[in-house]
Design a protein around this motif. Structure first.
Motif, PDB file in Angstrom:
ATOM      1  N   PRO A  35     -49.781  21.497  73.372  1.00 16.67           N
ATOM      2  CA  PRO A  35     -49.154  20.122  72.252  1.00 16.67           C
ATOM      3  C   PRO A  35     -49.322  20.919  70.769  1.00 16.67           C
ATOM      4  CG  PRO A  35     -51.346  19.573  73.748  1.00 16.67           C
ATOM      5  CD  PRO A  35     -51.471  20.688  73.460  1.00 16.67           C
ATOM      6  N   LEU A  36     -48.429  20.075  69.659  1.00 21.50           N
ATOM      7  CA  LEU A  36     -48.893  20.896  68.580  1.00 21.50           C
ATOM      8  C   LEU A  36     -49.669  20.634  68.220  1.00 21.50           C
ATOM      9  CD1 LEU A  36     -44.741  20.555  67.813  1.00 21.50           C
ATOM     10  CD2 LEU A  36     -45.866  22.336  68.307  1.00 21.50           C
ATOM     11  N   GLU A  37     -50.643  18.997  68.335  1.00 17.55           N
ATOM     12  CA  GLU A  37     -51.744  18.953  67.564  1.00 17.55           C
ATOM     13  C   GLU A  37     -53.163  19.977  67.301  1.00 17.55           C
ATOM     14  OE1 GLU A  37     -53.187  16.682  65.527  1.00 17.55           O
ATOM     15  OE2 GLU A  37     -50.882  16.320  65.171  1.00 17.55           O
ATOM     16  N   LYS A  38     -52.934  20.691  68.813  1.00 17.66           N
ATOM     17  CA  LYS A  38     -53.815  21.648  69.163  1.00 17.66           C
ATOM     18  C   LYS A  38     -53.733  22.596  68.199  1.00 17.66           C
ATOM     19  CE  LYS A  38     -56.899  24.673  71.637  1.00 17.66           C
ATOM     20  NZ  LYS A  38     -57.749  23.530  71.299  1.00 17.66           N
ATOM     21  N   LEU A  39     -51.864  22.724  67.900  1.00 21.06           N
ATOM     22  CA  LEU A  39     -52.413  24.049  66.635  1.00 21.06           C
ATOM     23  C   LEU A  39     -52.157  24.093  65.450  1.00 21.06           C
ATOM     24  CD1 LEU A  39     -48.462  25.560  67.693  1.00 21.06           C
ATOM     25  CD2 LEU A  39     -50.356  26.473  68.225  1.00 21.06           C
ATOM     26  N   LYS A  40     -52.091  22.449  65.138  1.00 19.61           N
ATOM     27  CA  LYS A  40     -52.728  21.797  64.048  1.00 19.61           C
ATOM     28  C   LYS A  40     -54.215  21.599  63.633  1.00 19.61           C
ATOM     29  CE  LYS A  40     -52.097  17.806  60.766  1.00 19.61           C
ATOM     30  NZ  LYS A  40     -51.659  16.577  61.046  1.00 19.61           N
ATOM     31  N   GLU A  41     -54.409  21.498  64.935  1.00 18.26           N
ATOM     32  CA  GLU A  41     -56.996  21.799  64.893  1.00 18.26           C
ATOM     33  C   GLU A  41     -56.644  23.416  64.685  1.00 18.26           C
ATOM     34  OE1 GLU A  41     -57.960  20.938  68.894  1.00 18.26           O
ATOM     35  OE2 GLU A  41     -57.400  18.873  67.954  1.00 18.26           O
ATOM     36  N   LEU A  42     -55.814  24.588  64.573  1.00 14.06           N
ATOM     37  CA  LEU A  42     -56.308  25.857  64.558  1.00 14.06           C
ATOM     38  C   LEU A  42     -55.645  26.260  63.389  1.00 14.06           C
ATOM     39  CD1 LEU A  42     -55.010  27.198  68.053  1.00 14.06           C
ATOM     40  CD2 LEU A  42     -57.226  27.145  67.301  1.00 14.06           C
ATOM     41  N   GLY A  43     -54.873  24.928  62.455  1.00 13.53           N
ATOM     42  CA  GLY A  43     -54.548  25.149  61.218  1.00 13.53           C
ATOM     43  C   GLY A  43     -53.084  25.499  60.669  1.00 13.53           C
ATOM     44  N   VAL A  44     -52.462  26.015  62.021  1.00  2.13           N
ATOM     45  CA  VAL A  44     -50.868  26.145  62.122  1.00  2.13           C
ATOM     46  C   VAL A  44     -50.620  24.444  61.747  1.00  2.13           C
ATOM     47  CG1 VAL A  44     -49.292  27.068  63.490  1.00  2.13           C
ATOM     48  CG2 VAL A  44     -51.805  28.089  63.640  1.00  2.13           C
ATOM     49  N   LEU A  45     -49.381  24.589  61.004  1.00  2.00           N
ATOM     50  CA  LEU A  45     -48.911  23.468  60.640  1.00  2.00           C
ATOM     51  C   LEU A  45     -47.725  23.965  60.845  1.00  2.00           C
ATOM     52  CD1 LEU A  45     -49.962  22.938  56.846  1.00  2.00           C
ATOM     53  CD2 LEU A  45     -51.156  21.963  59.205  1.00  2.00           C
ATOM     54  N   THR A  46     -46.580  22.416  61.708  1.00  2.00           N
ATOM     55  CA  THR A  46     -45.318  23.314  62.096  1.00  2.00           C
ATOM     56  C   THR A  46     -44.180  22.305  60.877  1.00  2.00           C
ATOM     57  OG1 THR A  46     -45.608  21.379  63.758  1.00  2.00           O
ATOM     58  CG2 THR A  46     -45.789  23.820  64.174  1.00  2.00           C
ATOM     59  N   TRP A  47     -43.098  22.881  60.946  1.00  2.00           N
ATOM     60  CA  TRP A  47     -42.125  21.464  60.173  1.00  2.00           C
ATOM     61  C   TRP A  47     -40.668  21.927  61.330  1.00  2.00           C
ATOM     62  CZ3 TRP A  47     -45.782  23.573  57.148  1.00  2.00           C
ATOM     63  CH2 TRP A  47     -46.181  22.510  56.132  1.00  2.00           C
TER      64      TRP A  47
END
Length: 188
Positions: A35-47
């Motif tokens: 999930p994109l939330e997991k990426l966010k936990e790793l500091g990866v932001l998405t748009w």
């Protein structure tokens, strides 16, 4: 400021350990989507942004202003533009980190960015036209085209950006230590 991301422009999954062509999806069996939330936990932001009208995209302007990105470079990564295309994508596929954020906006085509999670597993992030990601300073990553061999990306950065890639022998650098303290230790 963060837009909803639709699965048609960005997806992420855990990669298999195959040494086959890096341009293949490399899904595990069975597939393990991230999930994109997991990426966010790793500091990866998405748009998800307007790739057809990026010169006038208000959200892109807002992101650039808020983060101080006053420069952009466009790279058209495909066999017709690079005489040594295979060597170029091999070089991009070497694991490394940077001391600054890496910002990539896919304005045409498609490709992959791979990032390490906290357990050292690779997560493959598929970017298609309109997807933008920001990788934090200090995260191990690599990139490649997919099997379409066409990935046109805009790289955004500030005046003081230095694109030097650092390999594993540079764990001592402050940006890598800060990444570990901010994201890895927080998750573990």
């Amino acid at each position: 400021m963060v837009s909803l991301i639709k699965d048609d422009v960005i997806q992420a999954w855990y990669m298999d350990n195959s040494d086959m062509d890096q341009r293949l999806p490399h899904h595990r069996t069975p597939n393990e989507f991230v999930p994109l939330e997991k990426l966010k936990e790793l500091g990866v932001l998405t748009w998800r942004l307007d790739a057809d009208n990026y010169e006038n995209d208000e959200e892109l302007k807002e992101i650039r202003k808020a983060r101080g990105y006053n420069h952009m470079e466009v790279y058209d990564i495909n066999p017709e533009k690079f005489s040594k295309y295979l060597e170029t994508i091999e070089a991009l596929y070497q694991e490394h980190f940077h001391t600054f954020e890496e910002v990539s906006f896919c304005i045409s085509g498609s490709g992959y960015y791979d990032v390490r999670d906290c357990d050292e597993s690779w997560i493959r992030i598929s970017l298609k036209k309109g997807a933008m990601i920001i990788l934090p300073a200090g995260i191990y990553h690599r990139s490649t085209t997919d099997s379409n061999d066409f990935f046109k990306i805009m790289i955004l950065h500030s005046d003081d950006f230095i694109s030097t890639p650092y390999n594993r022998s540079n764990e001592h650098l402050p940006e890598r230590k800060q990444y570990i303290d901010t994201f890895v230790k927080k998750i573990n």
